[in-house]
Each structure stands twice: as C-alpha cells, then as structure tokens.
Design a protein around this motif. Structure first.
Motif, PDB file in Angstrom:
ATOM      1  N   HIS A   8       0.829  -1.207   0.000  1.00 57.25           N
ATOM      2  CA  HIS A   8       0.000   0.000   0.000  1.00 57.25           C
ATOM      3  C   HIS A   8       0.868   1.264   0.000  1.00 57.25           C
ATOM      4  N   HIS A   9       2.035   1.182   0.617  1.00 52.88           N
ATOM      5  CA  HIS A   9       2.980   2.305   0.639  1.00 52.88           C
ATOM      6  C   HIS A   9       3.338   2.717  -0.790  1.00 52.88           C
ATOM      7  N   TYR A  10       3.651   1.714  -1.617  1.00 54.80           N
ATOM      8  CA  TYR A  10       4.019   2.007  -3.003  1.00 54.80           C
ATOM      9  C   TYR A  10       2.816   2.464  -3.824  1.00 54.80           C
ATOM     10  N   GLU A  11       1.642   1.949  -3.498  1.00 60.10           N
ATOM     11  CA  GLU A  11       0.423   2.410  -4.177  1.00 60.10           C
ATOM     12  C   GLU A  11       0.221   3.905  -3.968  1.00 60.10           C
ATOM     13  N   ILE A  12       0.325   4.334  -2.707  1.00 54.26           N
ATOM     14  CA  ILE A  12       0.095   5.735  -2.370  1.00 54.26           C
ATOM     15  C   ILE A  12       1.187   6.626  -2.980  1.00 54.26           C
ATOM     16  N   LYS A  13       2.378   6.062  -3.154  1.00 54.08           N
ATOM     17  CA  LYS A  13       3.465   6.823  -3.789  1.00 54.08           C
ATOM     18  C   LYS A  13       3.244   6.972  -5.290  1.00 54.08           C
ATOM     19  N   GLY A  14       2.254   6.262  -5.834  1.00 54.10           N
ATOM     20  CA  GLY A  14       1.914   6.439  -7.234  1.00 54.10           C
ATOM     21  C   GLY A  14       2.404   5.349  -8.166  1.00 54.10           C
ATOM     22  N   VAL A  15       3.004   4.298  -7.617  1.00 58.40           N
ATOM     23  CA  VAL A  15       3.441   3.173  -8.447  1.00 58.40           C
ATOM     24  C   VAL A  15       2.202   2.399  -8.884  1.00 58.40           C
ATOM     25  N   SER A  16       2.141   2.023 -10.150  1.00 56.85           N
ATOM     26  CA  SER A  16       0.957   1.326 -10.665  1.00 56.85           C
ATOM     27  C   SER A  16       0.807  -0.041 -10.013  1.00 56.85           C
ATOM     28  N   GLU A  17      -0.449  -0.459  -9.866  1.00 58.61           N
ATOM     29  CA  GLU A  17      -0.734  -1.723  -9.188  1.00 58.61           C
ATOM     30  C   GLU A  17      -0.081  -2.907  -9.893  1.00 58.61           C
TER      31      GLU A  17
END
Length: 360
Positions: A322-331
C-alpha cells in the motif's frame, strides 16, 4: 480414493500408483475445477450483490474494486480437497493434517468474510476471537503431529548450515505455532492487490513440492541435505493440487481482478503451507521460501511499533504494498515486482539446502 478403488478391484487404475501421473492429474483436476466453476461463482455473487468490503482508510483507488466479488477462496479450498481425496493416499496421516487445517481455517475465514458482507464493514471477526480460533486449531495439529512421531528428538533443517537434532519442548511448540499462525496471517496481509498473494503461494507450493520429492528419496536427501521422510511423496501430490488451484484462481484474479479470494482462501492456504513446512522439517527455510510474506508482515509490525513510540509512520501505509500504491506506483508494476522478489527468494532458499557456511 482412486488408489482404494484400484486396490479393491485389482483394476488397471493401478497406473495411479505411479507418482508423476498423480501429480499431473491432481494439478489438472484442481485447475479445471476453478476454471469452469469460478465464472458461475462470480455470476452468483454479482446477482446476489455480495461484494468485497473496501477499507475506508485504504488507498483511494481501491474504491474502484467495490463491486468485485470476494470469497473465491471457497472454490480454491474445494478444488484442493477434491484433488486430495481423488489422488492422495488417504491412509497417510500427514494428508489428514492438511485436510484439518484447510477445513478448520477455511471455516474461520468464511465466518470472517460472511460477517464483513453481512454487516457491510471491513471488521469481520473480532481480532481476539480470530486469533483464539486460529491458535486452537494450530496447537491441536502440533500436538497430534508430535504425538504421532513417537520421538522426543526433532530434526530441523537450518538454511546454509545443516540438519540439527532438537529436543521436543515448549520452544519447539512455539516455533511450530508461529509457522502455522504466522504464515496464515502473513498470506492474509499480503492478499491486498490483484494476484499479489496467489502467485507467491504457487511458487512456495512448487518449492515445498520439490523438497517433498527430495525428502522421499534417500539418495536425494544426501545430495540436498534434507530430512529423509518415507511418505513425503504424498505431499508432492498435495502441493500440486495447491499449484493447480492457484493457477485456476489466478486466471480470474489477475489484474484487473474479477474475484478476490477473501479470508476463506488466504487463511487456510497460509496455514496449510505452514503445516507442510513443519512436516518436512523446514520451519526455518520457510522464512526464505515465503520471503515476500515475511516482508509484508514485518512492514506492519515495524509500522505499529514505530508509531506507538514516535507517533510517526515509517511507511505511508502498511502493509508495504500500500505504501508504493500511495506513492503512485501502478498496481500491476507492484504485483509483478513482488512476484519477482518472491521467485528470487525461493531460488536462494533452494540453494541454501546445499550450500553450507562453516560457523565453527
């Protein structure tokens, strides 16, 4: 079951005594059960409006998943059990430990998912009740396993070292408990993105199946430095059922997901892999084999501890995906990279069986 039928009628089905055939049939059976029935399950859930309950404090883009059905794990567990009953030797007591954990943890997961859908919130079972039920089944299985071993000495394989003998005591019970309950909850934490958990489960099942094969052959045991277990070949068939079921589910769970497995899938899958690791005496190796699950769990633990001490957060959100999701990395990018990490850790784990570091 086919083994019983062929033995009773002395018929040509004795071809199924040949392990490779049973491995292939087990994988294909569980795969095609999922492939053909999951679309019907998806249709039923859409018709009855039984959808995944999205966490209110989760990533914003998860609101797009609000109309995605959940509890696909019901069919995962069903297909694995069908393959077990068809192709495994049901006289082997080890098989029944896995059946117990699949059914027991599956019921707990089902109850948790049902409460979420019924009351339309993401709480489900109360945490204390959930851990109590998971712990009760885990302790019961640990007791039965060690009661049937008729020995006070336990052999454990240590990665990059060797096989050591360890006296059965409360420390070993605690280790076994952590393996079962910890793996179960680690898989549950990881199951937050489309296909993120199921592919590492498939990788882990492949590795445990390979180790089961090594463990059943005295020659390969000496080469790979694993504990010799006469009936471990039956666990290969069981692992192949998990692989086939996982692949069948991934067909519909890949991004963008058409269905989620829910706790009814993640809890029993994680628990069963933990039990298999204990039966193979690979409790410590599991930390490498299931490395991605360990990373996800540690991210949650660190986040909670650090926040309690400093009132600040290490990650924007835990688990770490979820950390990377919020940073804008695509799912899709997060998912594939986590799969790659999982596969690399699996290779390291397999190598560790053969490579020894002298610590004297």
């Amino acid at each position: 079951m086919f083994l019983w039928i062929s033995e009773y009628f002395n018929c040509k089905l004795k071809i199924l005594y040949f392990i490779p055939y049973r491995i292939i049939f087990s994988l294909l059976t569980s795969f095609f059960i999922n492939l053909f029935i999951i679309p019907k399950l998806i249709f039923y859930f859409h018709k009855s409006k039984k959808y995944q309950i999205i966490r209110k404090n989760g990533p914003i883009n998860h609101i797009l998943k609000k109309n995605t059905p959940t509890m696909g794990g019901i069919l995962i567990i069903f297909s694995i059990l069908i393959s077990i009953f068809l192709y495994c030797d049901l006289f082997d007591i080890d098989i029944w430990y896995i059946i117990l954990i699949l059914v027991g943890y599956g019921l707990i997961g089902f109850l948790d998912d049902y409460k979420k859908i019924r009351y339309k919130n993401s709480c489900g079972l109360k945490i204390l009740w959930k851990f109590f039920l998971l712990s009760t089944i885990a302790v019961l299985i640990i007791y039965i396993i060690n009661h049937n071993n008729y020995s006070n000495n336990i052999q454990i394989s240590i990665p990059f070292y060797s096989i050591v003998s360890y006296k059965f005591n409360y420390l070993y019970i605690f280790l076994s408990y952590l393996v079962i309950v910890g793996t179960s909850n680690a898989v549950n934490l990881t199951d937050g993105l489309d296909g993120l958990a199921i592919m590492p489960i498939i990788f882990l099942s492949c590795a445990l199946g390979l180790i089961s094969f090594f463990s059943s052959n005295i020659y390969f045991c000496q080469i790979m430095n694993v504990v010799f277990l006469k009936n471990a070949s039956e666990l290969v068939i069981l692992c192949s059922a998990i692989i086939g079921s996982g692949l069948g589910f991934l067909w519909f769970n890949a991004h963008p997901s058409q269905i989620f497995m829910g706790d009814v899938g993640s809890l029993p899958l994680g628990g069963s892999l933990g039990v298999i690791a204990i039966l193979l005496h690979q409790e410590f190796l599991l930390f490498f084999l299931g490395g991605i699950f360990v990373i996800e769990t540690i991210s949650v633990i660190l986040q909670v501890i650090y926040f309690k001490i400093t009132k600040k957060r290490i990650f924007k959100m835990s688990p770490i995906h979820h950390h990377y999701e919020i940073k804008g990395v695509s799912e899709s990018l997060i998912i594939v990279r986590f799969w790659i990490i999982s596969l690399l850790l699996l290779f390291i784990a397999i190598v560790s069986l053969r490579v020894h570091i002298n610590v004297s």
